[in-house]
Design a protein around this motif. Structure first.
Motif, short mmCIF file in Angstrom:
data_model
loop_
_atom_site.label_atom_id
_atom_site.label_comp_id
_atom_site.label_asym_id
_atom_site.label_seq_id
_atom_site.Cartn_x
_atom_site.Cartn_y
_atom_site.Cartn_z
N ALA A 1 0.74 -1.00 0.01
CA ALA A 1 0.18 0.02 0.09
C ALA A 1 0.81 1.11 -0.01
N ASP A 2 2.16 1.21 0.56
CA ASP A 2 2.88 2.17 0.77
C ASP A 2 3.44 2.37 -0.62
N VAL A 3 3.76 1.37 -1.68
CA VAL A 3 4.18 1.86 -3.09
C VAL A 3 3.29 2.36 -3.73
N ILE A 4 1.77 1.66 -3.53
CA ILE A 4 0.97 2.39 -4.23
C ILE A 4 0.77 3.93 -4.14
N GLY A 5 0.66 4.21 -2.75
CA GLY A 5 0.59 5.75 -2.52
C GLY A 5 1.78 6.69 -3.19
N LYS A 6 2.95 5.95 -3.43
CA LYS A 6 3.95 6.76 -3.78
C LYS A 6 3.63 6.95 -5.43
N ALA A 7 3.22 5.63 -6.10
CA ALA A 7 3.15 5.92 -7.55
C ALA A 7 1.89 6.72 -7.70
N ARG A 8 0.68 6.85 -6.93
CA ARG A 8 -0.49 7.69 -7.09
C ARG A 8 0.29 9.23 -6.94
N GLN A 9 0.94 9.41 -5.99
CA GLN A 9 1.45 10.98 -5.81
C GLN A 9 2.44 11.28 -6.99
N LEU A 10 3.20 10.33 -7.58
CA LEU A 10 4.20 10.61 -8.77
C LEU A 10 3.37 10.77 -9.78
N ALA A 11 1.93 10.11 -9.96
CA ALA A 11 1.54 10.23 -11.20
C ALA A 11 0.77 11.63 -11.34
N ALA A 12 0.25 12.08 -10.23
CA ALA A 12 -0.12 13.81 -10.37
C ALA A 12 1.02 14.67 -10.47
N LEU A 13 2.42 14.45 -10.69
CA LEU A 13 3.33 15.46 -10.97
C LEU A 13 3.84 15.17 -12.26
N PRO A 14 4.31 16.37 -12.89
CA PRO A 14 4.89 16.25 -14.34
C PRO A 14 6.27 15.13 -14.44
N PHE A 15 6.10 14.38 -15.38
CA PHE A 15 7.21 13.21 -15.54
C PHE A 15 8.66 13.99 -15.52
N LYS A 16 9.67 13.32 -14.63
CA LYS A 16 10.84 13.92 -14.62
C LYS A 16 11.98 12.70 -14.52
N PRO A 17 12.72 12.52 -15.45
CA PRO A 17 13.54 11.28 -15.52
C PRO A 17 14.53 11.02 -14.51
N GLN A 18 15.04 9.94 -14.20
CA GLN A 18 15.82 9.77 -13.27
C GLN A 18 17.42 10.44 -13.53
N ARG A 19 17.98 10.78 -12.51
CA ARG A 19 19.32 11.46 -12.65
C ARG A 19 20.32 10.40 -13.50
N ARG A 20 20.87 10.94 -14.49
CA ARG A 20 21.83 10.25 -15.38
C ARG A 20 23.23 10.20 -14.98
N ILE A 21 23.95 9.24 -14.88
CA ILE A 21 25.11 9.23 -14.31
C ILE A 21 26.14 9.22 -15.54
N ALA A 22 26.31 10.61 -15.78
CA ALA A 22 27.05 10.87 -17.25
C ALA A 22 28.42 10.23 -17.31
N GLN A 23 29.26 10.11 -15.90
CA GLN A 23 30.51 9.88 -15.88
C GLN A 23 30.68 8.30 -16.35
N LEU A 24 29.54 7.70 -16.36
CA LEU A 24 29.72 6.12 -16.51
C LEU A 24 29.11 5.72 -17.88
N ALA A 25 28.63 6.76 -18.57
CA ALA A 25 27.69 6.08 -19.81
C ALA A 25 28.86 5.83 -20.97
N GLY A 26 30.08 6.16 -20.82
CA GLY A 26 30.93 5.88 -21.95
C GLY A 26 31.67 4.52 -21.97
N LEU A 27 31.26 3.60 -20.65
CA LEU A 27 31.90 2.35 -20.77
C LEU A 27 31.36 1.55 -21.91
N SER A 28 32.06 0.60 -22.50
CA SER A 28 31.58 -0.24 -23.52
C SER A 28 30.93 -1.44 -22.99
N TYR A 29 30.55 -2.35 -23.72
CA TYR A 29 29.84 -3.61 -23.13
C TYR A 29 31.01 -4.53 -22.60
N ASP A 30 32.32 -4.55 -23.12
CA ASP A 30 33.24 -5.29 -22.67
C ASP A 30 33.69 -4.80 -21.24
#
Length: 515
Positions: free
Chosen positions: A30-59
């Motif tokens: 029920a606590d998670v449902i409450g968080k999802a309901r509150q989040l839906a009432a707000l404009p979408f904001k993507p999670q913070r992106r960790i730019a320093q680690l985006a350059g890693l290759s698959y290997d």
């Protein structure tokens, strides 16, 4: 005694790293449902992106390993390990532990990972979180180390993806929380899990509870996963979604897999093996019938819709379980699990959707299957869903005979196509011997000639249906076949599409790394 002391030290480090937040009541769904309901009432904001680690290759990312000595709950039946952020997984994910009425928020600790020098910056904030986590179960291989890789049960990593495997299998296809606009005028949307809460299991517990919070431009959601490991892994899911806006195409309980080719396809010249796929067929169960659709790797995107009023289940299935069906030492496709989705409660009328996307190699997931409700959820209202995912070897067992192999002389229209379809069931051999078994064949084009129909026993529990279809029209042709005894179906409905003539896809060379 040394092992117990080290376990207490690790747990203590977790509490010190994240701190303990006491709650007035036990944290629950029920606590998670409450968080999802509150989040839906707000404009979408993507999670913070960790730019320093985006350059890693698959290997480079694969060279980062979680240290087994940092495993959480190593003396219990169920353990946790974590994934470091990097490569494509650079969105911050919050992970918390639930124990004794407290919520312990975990912070990133570099010391829990083996990271080759130079891959990570020297200074990273400890609030970056983790990319995901995996659950291990020491009941899979009791003679081995409790934290051995073969003891993995389920992995949550990337967007809302997760995948599981039974005790005698290896990872294959994936599931997601939700599919949004897979085939639509706008780009597909991938909601992300932004937070997990994992309840600490009892010392000898055989199940684990995970809560997850989902967020995307169009939807938020609260999910509860109850994970039961074993030879077949059962994952009981409760989901509550809140939509910010209407979506073009909504897919509930989606599955993603890979299909490149099989015996019924023309083998690419660069691939010497007889087959390469994580799943070979789509299985759909309604109140009256079981329908089997052989998958394909088309030259262009194909979408198939199956209207159903009373859904009993659907899934992507891997029935060929022998090494010589694939002859791949490195990929071991015979060990990939099937996934069967069984609704809990009535889902109401809707349609099962299967999407096939062209792929030139074995690295891309090109098969998508999901359920679409007849009435799309309205924005602002809660939409609830309950179901169980069953990850096991050959898929669900039914009393009716199953389709176990399909061979075709061609995949496209323009000339006659010869078929050989094998059915397997306990009574089939006796029914053929008593001449009580017949086949019913239908096509979507009335008047299409079907000739050379033969039904023969190839084993005591296996029969082969052979026939030829004059698929000479330029349009695609759909064929259905079912075995009949005493006027009633005794097998699944074999459902196949002979596509219209198309140029072949460009197949890439087989990647290095053995066969």
């Amino acid at each position: 005694m040394r092992g117990k002391g080290r376990g207490r030290a690790i747990v203590g480090a977790w509490v010190l790293a994240g701190g303990a937040l006491a709650t007035a009541h036990a944290f629950d769904y029920a606590d998670v449902i409450g968080k999802a309901r509150q989040l839906a009432a707000l404009p979408f904001k993507p999670q913070r992106r960790i730019a320093q680690l985006a350059g890693l290759s698959y290997d480079e990312y694969r060279s980062i390993h979680f240290r087994p000595t940092a495993t959480l709950w190593p003396r219990r039946r169920l353990h946790l390990q974590f994934f470091a952020p990097g490569y494509r997984f650079v969105r911050a994910v919050s992970i918390s532990l639930l124990a004794a009425g407290h919520v312990h928020a975990l912070r990133f600790r570099r010391s829990w990972f083996h990271i080759p020098p130079g891959l990570y910056p020297h200074h990273l904030p400890r609030t970056i979180g983790y990319a995901g986590f995996r659950v291990l179960y020491n009941g899979y291989h009791p003679g081995r180390s409790p934290v051995a890789p073969n003891n993995q049960v389920i992995v949550f990593l990337g967007a809302s993806y997760f995948r599981a495997k039974g005790s005698h299998e290896q990872f294959g296809l994936s599931a997601r929380a939700l599919a949004v606009d897979t085939i639509a005028p706008r780009p597909e949307e991938f909601p992300h899990f932004i937070a997990f809460w994992i309840r600490r299991p009892a010392p000898r517990a055989r199940a684990l509870t995970v809560f997850a919070l989902l967020n995307g431009p169009s939807v938020t959601g609260a999910l509860r996963f109850r994970i039961h490991p074993g030879r077949a892994v059962h994952v009981r899911v409760r989901a509550t979604f809140f939509f910010r806006r209407r979506v073009y195409e909504l897919g509930m309980a989606p599955l993603s897999s890979m299909y490149m080719y099989d015996l019924c396809d023309r083998r690419p010249w660069a691939y010497p093996r007889p087959a390469a796929h994580d799943s070979e067929g789509f299985l759909l169960a309604s109140r009256r019938a079981m329908r089997w659709r052989q998958l394909a790797n088309p030259a262009r995107v194909h979408q198939f819709v199956f209207p159903v009023r009373h859904l009993r289940g659907f899934g992507l299935i891997q029935r060929d379980r022998d090494f010589f069906d694939y002859e791949s030492i490195s990929m071991r496709y015979q060990g990939r699990p099937s996934v069967w989705i069984r609704p809990r409660g009535a889902w109401g009328p809707g349609k099962a959707t299967l999407i096939e996307i062209p792929t030139p190699n074995e690295t891309n997931d090109n098969i998508v299957a999901f359920w679409q409700p007849a009435r799309p959820p309205a924005p602002g209202r809660a939409y609830r869903l309950r179901y169980t995912l069953i990850w096991n070897g050959p898929g669900p067992r039914e009393s009716r005979a199953q389709v176990v192999r399909t061979r075709a002389s061609a995949r496209c229209t323009g000339r006659p196509v010869r078929f050989a379809v094998d059915f397997q069931g306990a009574r089939l051999g006796r029914l053929v011997a008593a001449r009580r078994l017949a086949a019913r064949l239908r096509t979507t084009a009335p008047g299409t000639p079907i000739s050379h129909v033969r039904l023969r026993a190839v084993a005591h529990d296996r029969v082969r249906l052979c026939f030829t279809v004059a698929a000479q029209r330029p349009r695609a042709l759909r064929i259905r076949a079912v075995l009949i005894a005493g006027g009633r179906p005794v097998s699944e409905v074999w459902d196949y599409v002979v596509a219209r003539a198309e140029p072949p896809i460009q197949v890439l060379r087989r990647p290095r790394g053995g066969t």
